[in-house]
Design a protein around this motif. Structure first.
Motif, mmCIF file in Angstrom:
data_model
loop_
_atom_site.group_PDB
_atom_site.id
_atom_site.type_symbol
_atom_site.label_atom_id
_atom_site.label_comp_id
_atom_site.label_asym_id
_atom_site.label_seq_id
_atom_site.Cartn_x
_atom_site.Cartn_y
_atom_site.Cartn_z
ATOM 1 N N TYR A 1 0.938 -1.965 0.318
ATOM 2 C CA TYR A 1 -0.164 0.109 0.147
ATOM 3 C C TYR A 1 0.805 1.433 0.094
ATOM 4 O O TYR A 1 1.341 1.906 0.945
ATOM 5 N N PRO A 2 1.258 1.289 -1.337
ATOM 6 C CA PRO A 2 2.754 3.132 -1.342
ATOM 7 C C PRO A 2 2.243 4.426 -1.125
ATOM 8 O O PRO A 2 2.740 4.705 -0.638
ATOM 9 N N TYR A 3 0.737 4.819 -0.947
ATOM 10 C CA TYR A 3 0.381 5.344 -0.820
ATOM 11 C C TYR A 3 -1.005 5.336 0.170
ATOM 12 O O TYR A 3 -1.264 6.954 0.322
ATOM 13 N N PHE A 4 -0.551 4.264 1.060
ATOM 14 C CA PHE A 4 -1.586 5.025 2.400
ATOM 15 C C PHE A 4 -0.814 5.204 3.663
ATOM 16 O O PHE A 4 0.781 5.340 3.841
ATOM 17 N N ALA A 5 -1.918 6.132 4.223
ATOM 18 C CA ALA A 5 -1.382 6.709 5.153
ATOM 19 C C ALA A 5 -2.636 6.665 7.045
ATOM 20 O O ALA A 5 -3.678 6.914 5.593
ATOM 21 N N ARG A 6 -2.677 7.292 7.780
ATOM 22 C CA ARG A 6 -3.178 8.052 8.206
ATOM 23 C C ARG A 6 -2.572 8.471 9.876
ATOM 24 O O ARG A 6 -2.115 8.119 10.173
ATOM 25 N N THR A 7 -4.114 8.846 10.440
ATOM 26 C CA THR A 7 -3.698 9.644 11.159
ATOM 27 C C THR A 7 -4.476 9.046 12.545
ATOM 28 O O THR A 7 -3.901 9.260 13.625
ATOM 29 N N VAL A 8 -4.753 7.793 12.427
ATOM 30 C CA VAL A 8 -5.612 7.006 13.866
ATOM 31 C C VAL A 8 -4.264 5.913 13.637
ATOM 32 O O VAL A 8 -3.699 5.124 13.201
ATOM 33 N N PRO A 9 -3.463 5.367 15.017
ATOM 34 C CA PRO A 9 -2.256 4.242 14.833
ATOM 35 C C PRO A 9 -3.024 3.060 14.200
ATOM 36 O O PRO A 9 -4.103 2.480 14.401
ATOM 37 N N SER A 10 -1.596 2.730 14.080
ATOM 38 C CA SER A 10 -1.700 1.227 14.264
ATOM 39 C C SER A 10 -2.395 0.680 15.052
ATOM 40 O O SER A 10 -2.142 0.029 16.435
ATOM 41 N N ASP A 11 -2.703 -0.856 14.665
ATOM 42 C CA ASP A 11 -3.189 -1.953 15.821
ATOM 43 C C ASP A 11 -2.378 -3.021 16.743
ATOM 44 O O ASP A 11 -2.670 -2.990 17.848
ATOM 45 N N ASP A 12 -1.313 -2.800 16.092
ATOM 46 C CA ASP A 12 0.154 -3.341 16.484
ATOM 47 C C ASP A 12 0.297 -2.223 18.306
ATOM 48 O O ASP A 12 0.577 -2.767 18.869
ATOM 49 N N PHE A 13 0.061 -0.960 18.452
ATOM 50 C CA PHE A 13 -0.050 -0.654 19.355
ATOM 51 C C PHE A 13 -1.162 -0.916 20.366
ATOM 52 O O PHE A 13 -1.080 -1.047 21.632
ATOM 53 N N GLN A 14 -2.933 -0.923 20.200
ATOM 54 C CA GLN A 14 -3.525 -1.374 20.354
ATOM 55 C C GLN A 14 -4.088 -2.315 21.188
ATOM 56 O O GLN A 14 -3.997 -3.185 22.563
ATOM 57 N N ALA A 15 -2.953 -3.957 20.130
ATOM 58 C CA ALA A 15 -2.840 -5.068 20.409
ATOM 59 C C ALA A 15 -1.972 -5.454 22.233
ATOM 60 O O ALA A 15 -1.855 -6.116 22.295
ATOM 61 N N THR A 16 -0.752 -4.274 22.037
ATOM 62 C CA THR A 16 -0.112 -4.394 22.909
ATOM 63 C C THR A 16 -0.552 -3.615 24.159
ATOM 64 O O THR A 16 -0.541 -4.585 25.199
ATOM 65 N N GLY A 17 -1.231 -2.712 24.227
ATOM 66 C CA GLY A 17 -2.419 -2.341 25.625
ATOM 67 C C GLY A 17 -2.574 -3.324 25.958
ATOM 68 O O GLY A 17 -3.268 -3.364 26.941
ATOM 69 N N LEU A 18 -4.301 -3.917 25.250
ATOM 70 C CA LEU A 18 -4.989 -4.991 25.758
ATOM 71 C C LEU A 18 -3.900 -5.928 26.563
ATOM 72 O O LEU A 18 -4.635 -6.760 27.105
ATOM 73 N N ALA A 19 -3.110 -6.258 25.780
ATOM 74 C CA ALA A 19 -2.513 -7.457 26.612
ATOM 75 C C ALA A 19 -1.769 -7.266 27.650
ATOM 76 O O ALA A 19 -1.463 -7.338 28.801
ATOM 77 N N ASP A 20 -1.071 -5.904 27.449
ATOM 78 C CA ASP A 20 -1.103 -5.180 28.966
ATOM 79 C C ASP A 20 -1.508 -5.680 29.856
ATOM 80 O O ASP A 20 -1.890 -5.922 31.395
ATOM 81 N N LEU A 21 -3.390 -4.495 29.489
ATOM 82 C CA LEU A 21 -4.205 -4.605 30.745
ATOM 83 C C LEU A 21 -4.404 -6.164 31.233
ATOM 84 O O LEU A 21 -4.499 -6.015 32.281
ATOM 85 N N VAL A 22 -4.294 -6.598 29.702
ATOM 86 C CA VAL A 22 -4.875 -8.831 31.070
ATOM 87 C C VAL A 22 -3.649 -8.952 31.954
ATOM 88 O O VAL A 22 -4.142 -9.222 33.456
#
Length: 506
Positions: free
Chosen positions: A152-173
């Protein structure tokens, strides 16, 4: 000592051959879900409409040079806009994105696109836009799979990638609740599959044992049969369940799981951002049933500081916008955009014999991802400003615009500092165009009647979620009668180990 301004050679070259005066106009387009597909009865998508309204709000603020909001951006250039309905459907998003890039504005096409909402549609739209080198900035597509900059060479996003929230959910557990045994539920689309994969990777590293994993297919309805999945969860004995899925699908599944004896007192559901929305719970009309099903639910959503001056300004401006929702009697707001497309009314079912359906907003309801849509629009305005005012280009080229976005754009947005990762030197281009700053998540908890913020999670460094910080600001509500934290079953195993018996009580 002030550092010299570095402008990419590509932009300088364009500037040397560029126009002596600024372009009179540029063209921004949007992909927003306004209505669903036939499978979901063409129902209105209110959250998608609120995100479109934020897109319109941002463009009008850029175009208004006397409101005191970013008056320096594109000072003599008008931003023209149009939009298409992505319907939260991959095939629709693909064809509408291609149409915007090549045929909108009487064949001139769009210079860039804001959208789409869901990750699957955004991925297919990105493949379509790759053909025309059209930059795309999503406001709510969080799938970690979209971090593949080579695909996806022309894709960007202002919302964070799920790599962050996946880590966050595991850390909460692990760190907040202290659990060691869980079950997981994930949708089979790009959002659920890649998000759950990232979660399991982090959970395994923390020593969390997964007792059962089930998948659900997107596009669920009241007739969907989840008996196989709920039976697998019930048989596993898990009482802590992590779910990564779309909000509507998750709501149906959690309710049916509750009916099957998986949920309610003694259980804890922990959901991803798409699940952790008021609309997920509001699908159940009866407030008593809603409380029984969701009490003690926890989840994460990307955060924004609602007490910042920028948010207060954004919120005042949004609330002051006139309602476009129609009069409630079928008379819609018939305003059209710069491409002649109706903005607040649509033929939702593709049947010319049925009346138009209103799809406006009262502009009073808050939507988390509307803020990210607003910031995505401003990010592209900043990148266009770089080309038009600094490089003095004679025309906007997609590759130059995307480079300006990733390498030059950095500003304070409603959702925090906006900047994008430049991984162009990495052969894999992994995380190219991902947001690199201002990453923070709110921790939500469903009490007796509604979701409320109960804390926050954030990585120690936005560039790498290897460590994190958890803060809580409220007493939690659990599903149990005495409001004690549900057990995950590991305590029983610990007691057996301490008593010297591994086969349980006789």
């Amino acid at each position: 000592m002030q550092q010299p301004l570095v402008v990419p050679l590509l932009l300088l070259s364009a500037g040397l051959a560029g126009a002596s005066s600024a372009l009179s106009s540029v063209r921004l387009c949007g992909l927003f879900p306004r209505f669903r597909t036939a499978a979901q009865d063409f129902k209105a998508d209110d959250s998608g409409t609120r995100r479109f309204a934020a897109f319109v709000q941002a463009i009008r603020e850029v175009n208004n040079k006397t409101d005191g909001i970013a008056d320096h951006l594109l000072p003599t250039t008008e931003v023209l806009f149009t939009q298409r309905d992505s319907r939260r459907d991959g095939a629709t998003a693909f064809f509408e994105a291609r149409e915007l890039a090549t045929s909108a504005f009487k064949g001139q096409g769009c210079d860039a696109i804001v959208g789409a909402a869901s990750s699957g549609p955004s991925a297919l739209a990105a493949l379509a836009l790759k053909e025309s080198s059209t930059p795309q900035v999503s406001y709510s597509s969080t799938s970690a799979g979209l971090s593949d900059g080579s695909t996806y060479p022309y894709f960007a996003r202002t919302v964070p990638s799920d790599d962050f929230q996946a880590t966050g959910l595991a850390d909460l557990v692990h760190s907040l609740f202290g659990y060691k045994r869980i079950a997981t539920v994930a949708s089979t689309d790009a959002y659920g599959a890649s998000g759950m994969l990232a979660f399991k990777r982090r959970a395994s590293a923390l020593g969390i044992v997964t007792l059962a994993s089930v998948s659900i297919t997107g596009g669920a309805n009241d007739e969907s049969d989840f008996s196989e999945q709920t039976e697998a969860l019930r048989a596993s004995g898990a009482t802590v369940i992590v779910i990564f899925a779309g909000g509507y699908d998750a709501s149906l599944f959690i309710e049916k799981a509750y009916d099957a004896g998986v949920g309610g007192p003694g259980f804890l559901w922990l959901g991803s951002d798409a699940v952790s929305q008021a609309s997920t719970m509001a699908r159940i009309d009866d407030p008593t049933v809603r409380r029984h099903v969701f009490q003690g639910f926890f989840g994460l959503t990307p955060s924004a500081s609602t007490d910042s001056p920028i948010f207060r300004r954004y919120n005042r401006s949004r609330s002051a916008m006139p309602s476009t929702a129609g009069d409630g009697a079928g008379n819609c707001d018939l305003e059209i955009d710069d491409d002649g497309v109706q903005m607040w009314a649509a033929d939702n079912d593709g049947n010319a014999s049925t009346p138009l359906v209103c799809s406006g907003s009262d502009n009073q309801q808050h939507d988390i991802y509307a803020m990210y849509s607003y910031d995505a629009t401003f990010a592209l305005a900043h990148a266009l400003h770089r080309l038009v005012e600094h490089a003095r280009v004679a025309e906007v080229r997609g590759d130059e615009l995307y480079e300006a976005l990733v390498t030059n754009v950095s500003f304070e947005g409603v959702t925090g500092r906006i900047a994008f990762n430049d991984a162009s030197a990495d052969p894999s281009r992994r995380t190219h165009g991902d947001r690199t700053s201002g990453v923070r998540y709110d921790l939500w908890n469903f009490g007796q009647t509604e979701l409320s913020v109960a804390g926050a999670w954030q990585p120690c460094s936005a560039g790498a979620a290897a460590c994190s910080e958890i803060s809580t600001s409220a007493n939690f509500t659990y599903s149990t009668a005495d409001n004690s934290k549900p057990h995950d079953g590991s305590e029983i195993g610990l007691l057996f180990a301490e008593s010297g018996s591994g086969d349980g009580p006789k």
